[in-house]
Scaffold this motif. Structure first.
Motif, PDB file in Angstrom:
ATOM      1  N   SER A  97       0.827  -1.197   0.000  1.00  0.00           N
ATOM      2  CA  SER A  97       0.000   0.000   0.000  1.00  0.00           C
ATOM      3  C   SER A  97       0.864   1.251   0.000  1.00  0.00           C
ATOM      4  CB  SER A  97      -0.923   0.003   1.214  1.00  0.00           C
ATOM      5  OG  SER A  97      -0.174   0.034   2.412  1.00  0.00           O
ATOM      6  N   SER A 132       3.980   7.812  -2.294  1.00  0.00           N
ATOM      7  CA  SER A 132       4.609   7.087  -1.189  1.00  0.00           C
ATOM      8  C   SER A 132       5.948   7.729  -0.885  1.00  0.00           C
ATOM      9  CB  SER A 132       4.802   5.614  -1.560  1.00  0.00           C
ATOM     10  OG  SER A 132       5.237   4.875  -0.444  1.00  0.00           O
ATOM     11  N   THR A 138      -3.927   4.043   3.851  1.00  0.00           N
ATOM     12  CA  THR A 138      -3.786   4.977   2.730  1.00  0.00           C
ATOM     13  C   THR A 138      -4.796   6.110   2.850  1.00  0.00           C
ATOM     14  OG1 THR A 138      -3.034   3.203   1.270  1.00  0.00           O
ATOM     15  CG2 THR A 138      -3.846   5.214   0.223  1.00  0.00           C
ATOM     16  N   ASP A 162      -4.905  -1.729  -6.190  1.00  0.00           N
ATOM     17  CA  ASP A 162      -3.966  -2.635  -5.536  1.00  0.00           C
ATOM     18  C   ASP A 162      -3.009  -1.911  -4.598  1.00  0.00           C
ATOM     19  OD1 ASP A 162      -5.151  -4.618  -6.983  1.00  0.00           O
ATOM     20  OD2 ASP A 162      -3.571  -4.735  -8.513  1.00  0.00           O
ATOM     21  N   LEU A 163      -2.954  -0.565  -4.703  1.00  0.00           N
ATOM     22  CA  LEU A 163      -2.021   0.203  -3.873  1.00  0.00           C
ATOM     23  C   LEU A 163      -2.693   0.829  -2.658  1.00  0.00           C
ATOM     24  CD1 LEU A 163       0.085   2.023  -6.631  1.00  0.00           C
ATOM     25  CD2 LEU A 163       0.575  -0.133  -5.464  1.00  0.00           C
ATOM     26  N   ILE A 164      -3.980   0.645  -2.536  1.00  0.00           N
ATOM     27  CA  ILE A 164      -4.726   1.260  -1.436  1.00  0.00           C
ATOM     28  C   ILE A 164      -4.852   0.273  -0.283  1.00  0.00           C
ATOM     29  CG2 ILE A 164      -6.940   2.237  -0.735  1.00  0.00           C
ATOM     30  CD1 ILE A 164      -7.320   3.184  -3.615  1.00  0.00           C
ATOM     31  N   GLY A 165      -4.316   0.657   0.863  1.00  0.00           N
ATOM     32  CA  GLY A 165      -4.406  -0.164   2.057  1.00  0.00           C
ATOM     33  C   GLY A 165      -5.209   0.526   3.140  1.00  0.00           C
ATOM     34  N   SER A 166      -5.232  -0.075   4.296  1.00  0.00           N
ATOM     35  CA  SER A 166      -6.038   0.476   5.393  1.00  0.00           C
ATOM     36  C   SER A 166      -5.513   1.818   5.883  1.00  0.00           C
ATOM     37  CB  SER A 166      -6.071  -0.518   6.551  1.00  0.00           C
ATOM     38  OG  SER A 166      -4.751  -0.813   7.010  1.00  0.00           O
TER      39      SER A 166
END
Length: 541
Positions: free
Chosen positions: A2, A24, A44, A38-42
């Motif tokens: 992420s 990032s 982000t 696919d690059l978005i996490g909790s």
């Protein structure tokens, strides 16, 4: 894996429709049309643009932020436009500051006075016992009272300095207006702003500039000049403490009363003050004055009020032959040279100097530039591209307003008037364009500058909208936006900013609307919703 931040849901300048931008570690790591799920996490931070435009952060290629901050903290006359209002503001400020030794401020318009010339009497009536020193908006002239003249010893017997003029009445008595180098006769007596005051002014200005989407700039004077304070130490201190969030290049002041003997001192100042986000790698040379007081250097004489040629063609602050040698030596010492040139002769003298440096030292990556470029002889327009000299424009001035229509056009004449601010001609010739404001001379709002560059008239928010000024010299909105982002970033050697692309620093601004798809005459109404430097939020509306 992420990322820290994702911008999506709105247009991205320079990217295909539907693109999202991932950040990032302060760097843009993806610009993709798939929304980068696919690059978005909790953790982000997802910024929903909601149709708003994401652009690179603006960079102002010619500005005086510390001076602007000090004006805001003094008797600021920039919000008024008439003599009575100026005098009342001075009266109120002096009454509220009874312990101040000097009454200082700035920002009055020349067009508010007959011939652009205020007199000491109005100031004497409201502040008779303390000296008053008030530069105008362009800081090429100062309005002073009798007490200031007395303290400076300026009388009818005082000679004009070689680089300025004391305005006088018929019998030679000073009237209270000082032009160009004559400002220093009083300016050298002013109390110097303390380090704390300079840092406060810098941080006040920085907050204001961030609110306008500005993430970087070039400070156009770092050195003592008239009432300009040398803010080099303030920048260094704020850079060391981390309070300087903008990316700044400082242009060290060239003392026009000296020669190449000052270059070793400039080299030492470059080494001593450059720190982190502040780099003192440019040198500022003022080659002439301004057209309104007839000190801008012209290839032919100014006209008198009846349209007849006078004996005055303006000033060359630095001898043109010596200028070529100075620029050559500065270029050899690794400095970028930043020249103030308003008149067509001054522009030509600057171009000649850059040509001499190129001939002596060979091509390099100094990225020299000429600021203001008000009047350019048509023969010299293609030379910017030929010599790889950046045209550093201040678009807000390319419009009909009182100072232009009353104090400039009548004294330039019809042909020379059409040579003013030839942005389109420069662009067509292949010249690089950079955008700047010269704040506090004029508003630092880049969106207003872009509006004038595209419309050749001010936005309604900035004043009365008049017919376009030389409309054939307008730029399209995209070209003007590039000048204020990639163009000015190029001048500052910020090759990792000014663009939205993978690997670039996340120096970004969110506009409240898409100025590229909306009406051209509404560009100036746009505002900045958020500003980021290296992916860190530095302003939010």
């Amino acid at each position: 894996m992420s990322v820290d931040m994702v911008f999506r849901g709105g247009p991205v300048f320079g990217a295909p429709a539907g693109s999202a931008v991932a950040v990032s570690g302060g760097v843009i790591v993806a610009v993709a049309a798939d929304g980068v799920p696919d690059l978005i996490g909790s953790d982000t931070d997802v910024v929903d643009l909601d149709g708003r435009l994401l652009i690179p952060g603006f960079c102002d290629a010619h500005i005086h932020p510390v001076q602007g901050g000090l004006v805001q903290l003094s008797c600021d006359l920039s919000t008024y436009d008439a003599e009575a209002a100026y005098v009342e503001a001075v009266r109120n400020y002096a009454a509220a500051q009874p312990d101040l030794e000097w009454i200082q401020g700035a920002g009055w318009m020349m067009a508010a006075f007959p011939g652009g010339l205020p007199t000491k009497g109005a100031l004497d009536a409201v502040v008779p016992d303390r000296p008053v020193y008030l530069p105008n908006r362009d800081h090429h002239g100062a309005w002073v009272n009798s007490r200031a003249l007395e303290l400076a010893g300026i009388t009818r017997d005082t000679s004009d300095p070689i680089d300025g003029r004391v305005e006088r009445d018929a019998d030679g008595t000073p009237t209270g207006m000082l032009h160009e180098g004559a400002m220093g006769l009083v300016g050298r007596m002013l109390p110097t702003a303390t380090q704390d005051q300079q840092e406060t002014a810098l941080l006040t200005a920085q907050a204001h500039l961030h609110s306008l989407g500005i993430t970087a700039w070039q400070d156009a004077i770092l050195g003592s000049h008239s009432n300009i304070v040398d803010a080099s130490s303030a920048y260094q201190s704020c850079a060391e403490s981390g309070e300087l969030t903008a990316k700044v290049v400082g242009a060290l002041w060239w003392d026009r009363h000296r020669g190449n003997d000052q270059i070793p001192e400039l080299v030492e100042r470059r080494r001593r003050f450059s720190q982190g986000r502040f780099q003192a790698t440019s040198v500022k040379i003022m080659q002439d004055g301004v057209a309104e007081n007839f000190t801008a250097g012209m290839t032919s004489p100014y006209l008198d009020p009846c349209g007849h040629p006078t004996g005055n063609s303006g000033l060359s602050m630095v001898d043109p032959v010596e200028l070529r040698d100075h620029v050559t030596q500065l270029d050899r010492a690794g400095f970028q040279v930043h020249v103030h040139a308003i008149g067509d002769r001054a522009v030509r003298e600057a171009l000649d100097a850059f040509e001499a440096a190129r001939r002596a030292n060979g091509p390099n990556d100094r990225r020299h530039h000429i600021a203001h470029i008000q009047v350019i002889h048509p023969d010299d327009v293609p030379r910017f591209a030929e010599l790889d000299v950046v045209a550093n424009m201040q678009p807000l001035w390319a419009t009909h307003e009182e100072q232009m229509d009353k104090l400039t056009i009548p004294f330039l004449g019809p042909e020379r008037t059409t040579w003013q601010y030839p942005f389109s001609s420069l662009a067509r010739s292949g010249a690089r364009l950079a955008g700047g404001s010269d704040w506090p001379v004029s508003s630092p709002n880049p969106l207003w500058g872009i509006h004038v560059a595209a419309n050749r008239s001010v936005p309604p928010e900035a004043g009365e909208v008049l017919e376009p000024f030389l409309a054939e010299q307008s730029l399209d909105v995209e070209a003007a936006l590039v000048a204020y982002t990639a163009g000015s970033a190029y001048v500052n050697h910020l090759d990792d900013t000014g663009h939205i692309r993978v690997g670039a620093a996340a120096d970004l601004a969110v506009l409240d609307r898409d100025i590229l798809s909306g009406p051209v005459d509404e560009v100036g109404a746009a505002v900045v919703d958020a500003t980021y430097v290296d992916g860190q939020l530095v302003y939010q509306r």
